[in-house]
Design a protein around this motif. Structure first.
Motif, PDB file in Angstrom:
ATOM      1  N   PRO A 280       0.590  -1.348  -0.004  1.00  0.00           N
ATOM      2  CA  PRO A 280      -0.099   0.216   0.210  1.00  0.00           C
ATOM      3  C   PRO A 280       0.840   1.674   0.138  1.00  0.00           C
ATOM      4  N   GLU A 281       2.506   1.227  -0.017  1.00  0.00           N
ATOM      5  CA  GLU A 281       3.234   2.078  -0.186  1.00  0.00           C
ATOM      6  C   GLU A 281       2.425   3.491  -1.336  1.00  0.00           C
ATOM      7  N   ALA A 282       1.560   2.837  -2.724  1.00  0.00           N
ATOM      8  CA  ALA A 282       1.372   4.054  -3.416  1.00  0.00           C
ATOM      9  C   ALA A 282       0.511   5.135  -2.340  1.00  0.00           C
ATOM     10  N   PHE A 283       0.188   4.768  -1.823  1.00  0.00           N
ATOM     11  CA  PHE A 283      -1.087   5.968  -1.334  1.00  0.00           C
ATOM     12  C   PHE A 283      -0.328   6.784   0.007  1.00  0.00           C
ATOM     13  N   ALA A 284       1.041   7.087  -0.854  1.00  0.00           N
ATOM     14  CA  ALA A 284       1.204   7.636   0.965  1.00  0.00           C
ATOM     15  C   ALA A 284       1.092   9.398   0.244  1.00  0.00           C
ATOM     16  N   GLY A 285       0.635  10.057   1.040  1.00  0.00           N
ATOM     17  CA  GLY A 285       1.499  11.150   0.334  1.00  0.00           C
ATOM     18  C   GLY A 285      -0.562  11.763   0.418  1.00  0.00           C
ATOM     19  N   ILE A 286      -1.107  10.948   0.175  1.00  0.00           N
ATOM     20  CA  ILE A 286      -2.665  11.332  -0.229  1.00  0.00           C
ATOM     21  C   ILE A 286      -2.948  11.920   0.891  1.00  0.00           C
ATOM     22  N   PRO A 287      -4.390  13.180   0.606  1.00  0.00           N
ATOM     23  CA  PRO A 287      -4.470  13.777   2.099  1.00  0.00           C
ATOM     24  C   PRO A 287      -5.764  12.670   3.057  1.00  0.00           C
ATOM     25  N   VAL A 288      -5.249  12.694   3.928  1.00  0.00           N
ATOM     26  CA  VAL A 288      -6.495  12.225   5.218  1.00  0.00           C
ATOM     27  C   VAL A 288      -6.838  12.837   6.388  1.00  0.00           C
ATOM     28  N   ALA A 289      -7.992  12.370   6.662  1.00  0.00           N
ATOM     29  CA  ALA A 289      -8.900  13.465   7.805  1.00  0.00           C
ATOM     30  C   ALA A 289      -9.410  12.611   8.534  1.00  0.00           C
ATOM     31  N   ALA A 290      -9.875  12.782   9.050  1.00  0.00           N
ATOM     32  CA  ALA A 290     -10.339  12.125  11.178  1.00  0.00           C
ATOM     33  C   ALA A 290     -11.958  12.211   9.887  1.00  0.00           C
ATOM     34  N   PHE A 291     -12.805  11.282  10.305  1.00  0.00           N
ATOM     35  CA  PHE A 291     -14.266  10.798  10.368  1.00  0.00           C
ATOM     36  C   PHE A 291     -14.935  10.700  11.779  1.00  0.00           C
ATOM     37  N   SER A 292     -15.711  11.131  11.533  1.00  0.00           N
ATOM     38  CA  SER A 292     -17.024  10.938  12.754  1.00  0.00           C
ATOM     39  C   SER A 292     -17.913  11.920  12.310  1.00  0.00           C
ATOM     40  N   SER A 293     -19.212  11.895  13.278  1.00  0.00           N
ATOM     41  CA  SER A 293     -20.425  12.373  12.607  1.00  0.00           C
ATOM     42  C   SER A 293     -20.735  14.426  13.390  1.00  0.00           C
ATOM     43  N   GLU A 294     -19.228  14.634  13.808  1.00  0.00           N
ATOM     44  CA  GLU A 294     -18.351  15.627  14.085  1.00  0.00           C
ATOM     45  C   GLU A 294     -17.223  16.239  13.048  1.00  0.00           C
ATOM     46  N   ALA A 295     -16.853  15.496  11.764  1.00  0.00           N
ATOM     47  CA  ALA A 295     -16.267  15.767  11.845  1.00  0.00           C
ATOM     48  C   ALA A 295     -16.417  17.135  10.179  1.00  0.00           C
ATOM     49  N   ASP A 296     -14.829  18.313  10.258  1.00  0.00           N
ATOM     50  CA  ASP A 296     -15.343  18.788   9.083  1.00  0.00           C
ATOM     51  C   ASP A 296     -13.891  18.933   8.703  1.00  0.00           C
ATOM     52  N   ALA A 297     -13.842  18.020   7.437  1.00  0.00           N
ATOM     53  CA  ALA A 297     -13.243  17.666   6.575  1.00  0.00           C
ATOM     54  C   ALA A 297     -13.889  18.959   5.319  1.00  0.00           C
ATOM     55  N   ASP A 298     -12.936  20.155   4.083  1.00  0.00           N
ATOM     56  CA  ASP A 298     -13.708  20.826   3.520  1.00  0.00           C
ATOM     57  C   ASP A 298     -13.037  20.246   2.371  1.00  0.00           C
ATOM     58  N   PHE A 299     -13.680  20.752   1.221  1.00  0.00           N
ATOM     59  CA  PHE A 299     -13.878  20.076  -0.125  1.00  0.00           C
ATOM     60  C   PHE A 299     -13.947  21.606  -0.611  1.00  0.00           C
ATOM     61  N   ASP A 300     -12.797  21.904  -1.961  1.00  0.00           N
ATOM     62  CA  ASP A 300     -12.763  22.838  -2.867  1.00  0.00           C
ATOM     63  C   ASP A 300     -13.886  23.003  -3.645  1.00  0.00           C
ATOM     64  N   ALA A 301     -14.591  23.777  -4.702  1.00  0.00           N
ATOM     65  CA  ALA A 301     -15.275  23.364  -5.446  1.00  0.00           C
ATOM     66  C   ALA A 301     -15.059  22.616  -6.975  1.00  0.00           C
ATOM     67  N   LYS A 302     -14.438  21.821  -7.002  1.00  0.00           N
ATOM     68  CA  LYS A 302     -14.036  20.931  -8.084  1.00  0.00           C
ATOM     69  C   LYS A 302     -13.845  19.821  -7.361  1.00  0.00           C
ATOM     70  N   GLY A 303     -14.471  19.601  -5.912  1.00  0.00           N
ATOM     71  CA  GLY A 303     -14.907  18.486  -4.924  1.00  0.00           C
ATOM     72  C   GLY A 303     -13.161  17.706  -4.504  1.00  0.00           C
ATOM     73  N   ALA A 304     -11.446  18.722  -4.621  1.00  0.00           N
ATOM     74  CA  ALA A 304     -10.895  18.117  -3.838  1.00  0.00           C
ATOM     75  C   ALA A 304     -10.354  18.992  -2.943  1.00  0.00           C
ATOM     76  N   PRO A 305     -10.383  17.603  -1.470  1.00  0.00           N
ATOM     77  CA  PRO A 305      -9.462  18.270  -0.454  1.00  0.00           C
ATOM     78  C   PRO A 305      -9.439  19.157  -0.133  1.00  0.00           C
ATOM     79  N   THR A 306      -9.060  20.424   1.109  1.00  0.00           N
ATOM     80  CA  THR A 306      -8.755  21.644   1.474  1.00  0.00           C
ATOM     81  C   THR A 306      -8.783  21.576   2.502  1.00  0.00           C
ATOM     82  N   GLY A 307      -8.014  22.553   3.196  1.00  0.00           N
ATOM     83  CA  GLY A 307      -7.934  22.913   4.570  1.00  0.00           C
ATOM     84  C   GLY A 307      -7.180  22.081   5.644  1.00  0.00           C
ATOM     85  N   PRO A 308      -7.133  22.882   6.539  1.00  0.00           N
ATOM     86  CA  PRO A 308      -6.190  22.044   7.970  1.00  0.00           C
ATOM     87  C   PRO A 308      -6.429  21.233   8.787  1.00  0.00           C
ATOM     88  N   ALA A 309      -7.762  20.685   8.003  1.00  0.00           N
ATOM     89  CA  ALA A 309      -8.716  19.224   8.529  1.00  0.00           C
ATOM     90  C   ALA A 309      -7.097  17.975   7.697  1.00  0.00           C
TER      91      ALA A 309
END
Length: 214
Positions: free
Chosen positions: A85-114
């Protein structure tokens, strides 16, 4: 000149790039799981068998590979297999829960400090190995042809899917339900209600499943 060996090697390389066995690749493409098995590559009298253009078309469609990439795989010097699975190193990762606040830009790409880059331990340091699932005994969690990657050094937690090697018995894939001071309690991945309890001294080793191709 295109050789029989080259085209089968290119199919094997395509399967490995996607973390699949040859049977897993065939199944993903909607083909008989044995279509690309080594036993199907030669007739009973020793004559070489070639894959059909239809089967090649289906595996390219199923994996999203271009014809150009596949053709490049016919050349041993160009044939590459992406490490998993080393090919996945470097991809964006964020915490996931009912209270998670991970943002995405207009194109659907991960963005923000999360979001942070995913980091994985070096392969050599982690003692990774992989197993290919054969048959349907692990449904509904894993299907025939799925590949699971196991780490012997990653800490195992309650609820983790694991590979367990009991003493004087074959290794098996289970889920760690809980542990006590003297024993481990596992449940089957197949959904069976029976539980397996093994004393700490009855387990040769246990490894955590850290990635699976599904």
């Amino acid at each position: 000149m295109l050789s029989h060996e080259q085209i089968w090697a290119a199919i094997d390389a395509l399967a490995k790039r996607h973390g699949l066995t040859s049977s897993g690749l065939a199944k993903r493409a909607g083909l008989d799981p044995t279509t690309f098995n080594p036993s199907k590559r030669f007739a009973g009298d020793g004559r070489p068998r070639w894959p059909s253009t239809e089967s090649l078309s289906k595996i390219l469609e199923a994996t999203g590979e271009s014809v150009g990439r596949f053709v490049a795989g016919l050349d041993p010097e160009e044939r590459t297999v992406t490490a998993r699975p080393e090919a996945f190193a470097g991809i964006p990762v964020a915490a996931f829960s009912s209270e998670a606040d991970a943002d995405f830009d207009a194109k659907g790409a991960p963005t923000g400090p999360a979001w942070e880059p995913l980091t994985l331990p070096p392969r050599k340091a982690d003692k990774l190995f992989a197993l290919s699932v054969e048959g349907d005994g692990l449904l509904p969690v894993y299907r025939h042809g799925d590949v699971v990657v196991i780490s012997r050094k990653t800490p195992v937690r309650t609820g983790d899917r694991v590979v367990v090697k009991p003493k004087n018995s074959q290794m098996t894939l289970l889920c760690l339900e809980h542990r006590t001071a003297k024993a481990y309690v596992f449940k089957a991945l197949s959904g069976a209600s029976a539980r397996l309890q093994l004393g700490h001294e009855d387990v040769d080793w246990m490894g955590r499943i850290v990635w699976a191709s599904q």
